[in-house]
Design a protein around this motif. Structure first.
Motif, PDB file in Angstrom:
ATOM      1  N   LEU A  34       0.186  -2.206   6.863  1.00 38.66           N
ATOM      2  CA  LEU A  34       1.448  -1.615   6.453  1.00 38.66           C
ATOM      3  C   LEU A  34       2.196  -1.727   7.767  1.00 38.66           C
ATOM      4  O   LEU A  34       1.581  -1.232   8.647  1.00 38.66           O
ATOM      5  CB  LEU A  34       1.270  -0.542   5.607  1.00 38.66           C
ATOM      6  CG  LEU A  34       2.892   0.262   5.497  1.00 38.66           C
ATOM      7  CD1 LEU A  34       3.354  -0.264   4.297  1.00 38.66           C
ATOM      8  CD2 LEU A  34       2.492   1.624   4.921  1.00 38.66           C
ATOM      9  N   ARG A  36       4.853   0.014   9.323  1.00 35.88           N
ATOM     10  CA  ARG A  36       5.892   1.086   9.285  1.00 35.88           C
ATOM     11  C   ARG A  36       7.144   0.989   9.579  1.00 35.88           C
ATOM     12  O   ARG A  36       8.179   1.267   9.315  1.00 35.88           O
ATOM     13  CB  ARG A  36       5.260   2.180   9.704  1.00 35.88           C
ATOM     14  CG  ARG A  36       3.836   2.495   8.805  1.00 35.88           C
ATOM     15  CD  ARG A  36       3.246   3.979   9.276  1.00 35.88           C
ATOM     16  NE  ARG A  36       2.138   4.488   8.523  1.00 35.88           N
ATOM     17  CZ  ARG A  36       2.102   4.879   7.432  1.00 35.88           C
ATOM     18  NH1 ARG A  36       3.213   5.204   6.650  1.00 35.88           N
ATOM     19  NH2 ARG A  36       0.843   5.211   6.791  1.00 35.88           N
ATOM     20  N   HIS A  38       9.161  -1.486   9.392  1.00 34.29           N
ATOM     21  CA  HIS A  38       9.850  -2.421   8.562  1.00 34.29           C
ATOM     22  C   HIS A  38       9.608  -1.859   7.189  1.00 34.29           C
ATOM     23  O   HIS A  38       9.925  -2.444   6.068  1.00 34.29           O
ATOM     24  CB  HIS A  38       9.000  -3.855   8.612  1.00 34.29           C
ATOM     25  CG  HIS A  38       9.242  -4.501   9.788  1.00 34.29           C
ATOM     26  ND1 HIS A  38      10.295  -4.931  10.692  1.00 34.29           N
ATOM     27  CD2 HIS A  38       8.147  -5.203  10.572  1.00 34.29           C
ATOM     28  CE1 HIS A  38       9.898  -5.301  11.836  1.00 34.29           C
ATOM     29  NE2 HIS A  38       8.702  -5.569  11.731  1.00 34.29           N
ATOM     30  N   SER A  39       9.130  -0.586   7.123  1.00 35.85           N
ATOM     31  CA  SER A  39       9.057  -0.080   5.801  1.00 35.85           C
ATOM     32  C   SER A  39       9.931   1.150   5.430  1.00 35.85           C
ATOM     33  O   SER A  39      10.383   2.009   6.432  1.00 35.85           O
ATOM     34  CB  SER A  39       7.511   0.340   5.489  1.00 35.85           C
ATOM     35  OG  SER A  39       6.722  -0.740   5.503  1.00 35.85           O
ATOM     36  N   MET A  41       9.998   4.403   3.361  1.00 33.87           N
ATOM     37  CA  MET A  41       9.560   5.344   2.459  1.00 33.87           C
ATOM     38  C   MET A  41       9.788   6.625   2.348  1.00 33.87           C
ATOM     39  O   MET A  41      10.533   7.286   3.399  1.00 33.87           O
ATOM     40  CB  MET A  41       7.887   5.158   2.689  1.00 33.87           C
ATOM     41  CG  MET A  41       7.413   3.808   2.497  1.00 33.87           C
ATOM     42  SD  MET A  41       5.575   3.819   3.059  1.00 33.87           S
ATOM     43  CE  MET A  41       5.722   4.018   4.823  1.00 33.87           C
ATOM     44  N   ASN A  83      17.214  -2.818   7.714  1.00 31.03           N
ATOM     45  CA  ASN A  83      16.213  -2.477   8.807  1.00 31.03           C
ATOM     46  C   ASN A  83      16.726  -2.904  10.135  1.00 31.03           C
ATOM     47  O   ASN A  83      17.285  -3.837  10.323  1.00 31.03           O
ATOM     48  CB  ASN A  83      14.887  -3.211   8.650  1.00 31.03           C
ATOM     49  CG  ASN A  83      13.634  -3.029   9.448  1.00 31.03           C
ATOM     50  OD1 ASN A  83      12.578  -3.700   9.518  1.00 31.03           O
ATOM     51  ND2 ASN A  83      13.693  -1.552   9.970  1.00 31.03           N
ATOM     52  N   MET A  94       6.790  -8.201   1.177  1.00 32.72           N
ATOM     53  CA  MET A  94       7.535  -7.232   1.022  1.00 32.72           C
ATOM     54  C   MET A  94       7.510  -6.549  -0.530  1.00 32.72           C
ATOM     55  O   MET A  94       7.506  -7.426  -1.542  1.00 32.72           O
ATOM     56  CB  MET A  94       8.966  -7.313   1.153  1.00 32.72           C
ATOM     57  CG  MET A  94       9.852  -6.430   0.928  1.00 32.72           C
ATOM     58  SD  MET A  94       9.674  -4.995   2.099  1.00 32.72           S
ATOM     59  CE  MET A  94      10.457  -5.290   3.626  1.00 32.72           C
ATOM     60  N   SER A 251      11.392   2.592  -2.490  1.00 36.97           N
ATOM     61  CA  SER A 251      10.643   2.323  -1.077  1.00 36.97           C
ATOM     62  C   SER A 251      10.733   0.682  -1.107  1.00 36.97           C
ATOM     63  O   SER A 251      10.865  -0.172  -1.985  1.00 36.97           O
ATOM     64  CB  SER A 251       9.177   2.679  -1.599  1.00 36.97           C
ATOM     65  OG  SER A 251       8.790   1.629  -2.580  1.00 36.97           O
ATOM     66  N   MET A 252      10.599   0.390   0.118  1.00 36.83           N
ATOM     67  CA  MET A 252      10.345  -1.141   0.664  1.00 36.83           C
ATOM     68  C   MET A 252       9.234  -1.139   1.532  1.00 36.83           C
ATOM     69  O   MET A 252       9.422  -0.599   2.836  1.00 36.83           O
ATOM     70  CB  MET A 252      11.718  -1.708   1.220  1.00 36.83           C
ATOM     71  CG  MET A 252      12.767  -1.659   0.196  1.00 36.83           C
ATOM     72  SD  MET A 252      14.348  -2.412   1.081  1.00 36.83           S
ATOM     73  CE  MET A 252      14.060  -3.934   1.352  1.00 36.83           C
ATOM     74  N   LYS A 253       8.233  -1.744   1.335  1.00 34.74           N
ATOM     75  CA  LYS A 253       6.839  -1.775   2.056  1.00 34.74           C
ATOM     76  C   LYS A 253       6.518  -3.190   2.262  1.00 34.74           C
ATOM     77  O   LYS A 253       6.411  -4.102   1.766  1.00 34.74           O
ATOM     78  CB  LYS A 253       5.590  -0.876   1.266  1.00 34.74           C
ATOM     79  CG  LYS A 253       5.954   0.466   0.867  1.00 34.74           C
ATOM     80  CD  LYS A 253       4.778   1.154  -0.329  1.00 34.74           C
ATOM     81  CE  LYS A 253       5.010   2.458  -0.464  1.00 34.74           C
ATOM     82  NZ  LYS A 253       3.877   2.997  -0.975  1.00 34.74           N
ATOM     83  N   MET A 254       6.311  -3.168   3.650  1.00 30.59           N
ATOM     84  CA  MET A 254       6.230  -4.357   4.338  1.00 30.59           C
ATOM     85  C   MET A 254       4.681  -4.497   4.963  1.00 30.59           C
ATOM     86  O   MET A 254       4.291  -3.667   5.587  1.00 30.59           O
ATOM     87  CB  MET A 254       7.119  -4.696   5.563  1.00 30.59           C
ATOM     88  CG  MET A 254       6.858  -5.794   6.453  1.00 30.59           C
ATOM     89  SD  MET A 254       6.773  -7.389   5.827  1.00 30.59           S
ATOM     90  CE  MET A 254       8.375  -7.899   6.113  1.00 30.59           C
ATOM     91  N   TYR A 255       4.144  -5.718   4.263  1.00 35.16           N
ATOM     92  CA  TYR A 255       2.541  -5.894   4.878  1.00 35.16           C
ATOM     93  C   TYR A 255       2.513  -7.114   5.466  1.00 35.16           C
ATOM     94  O   TYR A 255       2.917  -8.306   5.185  1.00 35.16           O
ATOM     95  CB  TYR A 255       1.672  -5.963   3.571  1.00 35.16           C
ATOM     96  CG  TYR A 255       2.154  -4.419   2.839  1.00 35.16           C
ATOM     97  CD1 TYR A 255       1.046  -3.617   2.784  1.00 35.16           C
ATOM     98  CD2 TYR A 255       2.872  -4.387   1.656  1.00 35.16           C
ATOM     99  CE1 TYR A 255       0.952  -2.508   2.266  1.00 35.16           C
ATOM    100  CE2 TYR A 255       2.645  -3.270   0.874  1.00 35.16           C
ATOM    101  CZ  TYR A 255       1.742  -2.342   1.412  1.00 35.16           C
ATOM    102  OH  TYR A 255       1.909  -1.180   0.869  1.00 35.16           O
TER     103      TYR A 255
END
Length: 337
Positions: A34, A36, A38-39, A41, A83, A94, A251-255
């Motif tokens: 993850l 963070r 770019h996320s 939450m 972002n 994403m 939420s937008m979570k970038m991995y």
């Protein structure tokens, strides 16, 4: 008969493996990967206009403790959140958790949410609250039909577009002249949140959706030959017109995806790549195509299964015809002796 059953089981096995691989291909949300920075939450720390903020917002956007509301259920509103940190990952995924809801009845709501990965950020405009002639990738969750003649697609409709800045967004045709692929999905007024996953890896763009909150991904877009640079920004925007909805980002979570590249790929300056899709014809070649179907749709599991089944039936028919012809010839040869 046993040979026939064994043969037909192979397509079924291929189909099962296809869906298993697709489901496993989407990351399970491993916290180790993850990113963070770019996320977005809860509790939405780092959102605001301070120098240390990682997310900026504009327009009608309202940040609460439970959601980021891009637009309220009111007419003529636009909002976005972006972002502030450019993404320098070559392979990423994403996950977006969102909710679209409002008081409007069927076909009396609009306009939708867009998820962006673009060269520029915070440029308001007419395309779901963002600028036209964008450079990069856009994924549209479009809830309002503008093209009354394009009844081959039902709305809400989710679709992806890659642009190098040369093409305007075609509102009248709901962007179909430059669409890479898409799917219909009933995402409005759900009792639960809805999800989508955007994966970019090794030149392949895949979009998966989960609208039933069962942690089961379904394929929406899958296309190869996509070239996206690094150094672009993620964002989300929404707009309403004469019709409206609440457009919420939860939420937008970038991995980061751990993918090996060849030495030639690693030596490239990925920030200089121009967004493009090699599998598409030039947009000029499709102006006169009223359907907008200038691309071949991706082969999903069912399409592969049907193609294999048709091939199997063709082989069986040819075998039967060949056997009949051979038998007739044998009988004719016996009459001559």
């Amino acid at each position: 008969m046993r040979g026939f059953c064994t043969f037909i089981s192979r397509p079924l096995l291929f189909l099962l493996l296809h869906f298993t691989l697709v489901k496993c291909d989407i990351t399970d949300g491993n916290a180790e990967h993850l990113k963070r920075e770019h996320s977005l939450m809860k509790p939405y720390q780092g959102v605001g206009s301070s120098p240390s903020s990682q997310w900026d917002f504009w327009g009608s956007t309202l940040v609460t403790s439970s959601y980021v509301r891009l637009t309220p259920d009111e007419r003529s509103r636009q909002g976005s959140i972006w972002n502030t940190v450019p993404v320098y990952l070559k392979d990423w995924e994403m996950h977006v958790q969102y909710k679209i809801h409002g008081s409007g009845k069927k076909n009396l709501h609009g306009d939708g949410i867009a998820i962006w990965y673009t060269k520029e950020r915070l440029h308001p405009g007419p395309v779901f609250g963002n600028q036209d002639h964008f450079v990069g990738l856009a994924l549209f969750v479009d809830t309002f039909r503008n093209d009354l003649h394009g009844m081959d697609r039902s709305f809400p409709y989710i679709y992806a577009i890659v642009n190098n800045g040369s093409l305007p967004y075609d509102h009248g045709n709901d962007g179909r002249n430059s669409e890479l692929g898409g799917c219909s999905s009933e995402i409005r007024n759900k009792d639960h949140d809805t999800y989508l996953a955007i994966r970019y890896s090794k030149g392949r763009l895949t979009v998966m959706i989960d609208i039933d909150d069962k942690n089961e991904w379904k394929e929406c877009v899958d296309i190869g030959g996509v070239r996206l640079p690094t150094g672009y920004y993620f964002g989300a925007s929404a707009a309403t017109g004469d019709l409206s909805d609440n457009h919420d980002i939860i939420s937008m979570k970038m991995y980061q995806l751990m993918v090996e590249h060849t030495p030639d790929e690693d030596s490239l300056d990925w920030t200089k790549i121009e967004p493009s899709v090699s599998l598409l014809k030039s947009p000029k070649d499709n102006i006169d195509d009223p359907t907008g179907n200038f691309r071949s749709t991706p082969l999903t599991g069912w399409k592969v299964f049907l193609l294999l089944l048709c091939a199997l039936l063709g082989i069986v028919v040819c075998g039967v015809v060949g056997a009949v012809v051979f038998q007739k010839r044998q009988e004719r040869n016996r009459r001559f002796y």
